[in-house]
Design a protein around this motif. Sequence first.
Motif: not given
Length: 181
Positions: A80-108
């Motif tokens: 019920s969630q989808t996540c992506a990494i943007d070109s700057g390395g930040a996480l973005h998640c959308w969909g349902w609830g607790p899965q949207l509380n992702h960590p902050v940082g630069v991801f690969t």
Amino acid sequence: VSAGMYFTCGINSVGRTICWGKGTHGQTGVLFHDFVQVYAGEYHACGLDSSGSIHCWGGNGWGQSSPPEGDFIQVAAGTSQTCAIDSGGALHCWGWGPQLNHPVGVFTQLSCGYSNSCALDEDSALHCWGAYDDEGQISDAPTTGAFVSLSTGTAHSCAVDVGGDLHCWGRDDMGQVSDAP
């Protein structure tokens, strides 16, 4: 190629995305859009095109098939969630609830499962988060070490460290953790 709940998607030799299997939520068929990456979730899938835009199709009961606009380098679909990494390395998640509380940082790198997701940061450290931790799918994740790849399943995950060793954690009712080579 990416396997979802009852369907699979892949990109053929001419760059066309094809999804096959059970398509009760509109997640199967030939897509008339060229993607550089495709990721199948439970009842939805998402593709990343060469311009960095994400397009999703199939089930959207929680908004998991409604991606934000932006310039992305990776996408991963879960239940019920989808996540992506943007070109700057930040996480973005959308969909349902607790899965949207992702960590902050630069991801690969990232992977989404049933109710949890995991990502590797720029220092190759592992981060997991999500809705449920009843089988150790979050709390049993390695907290030290450097990793080069990861994959998240229904309630378990595995990652390969820089030395080539495999680490798996979470649900183990079918040997998906304890039988790992």
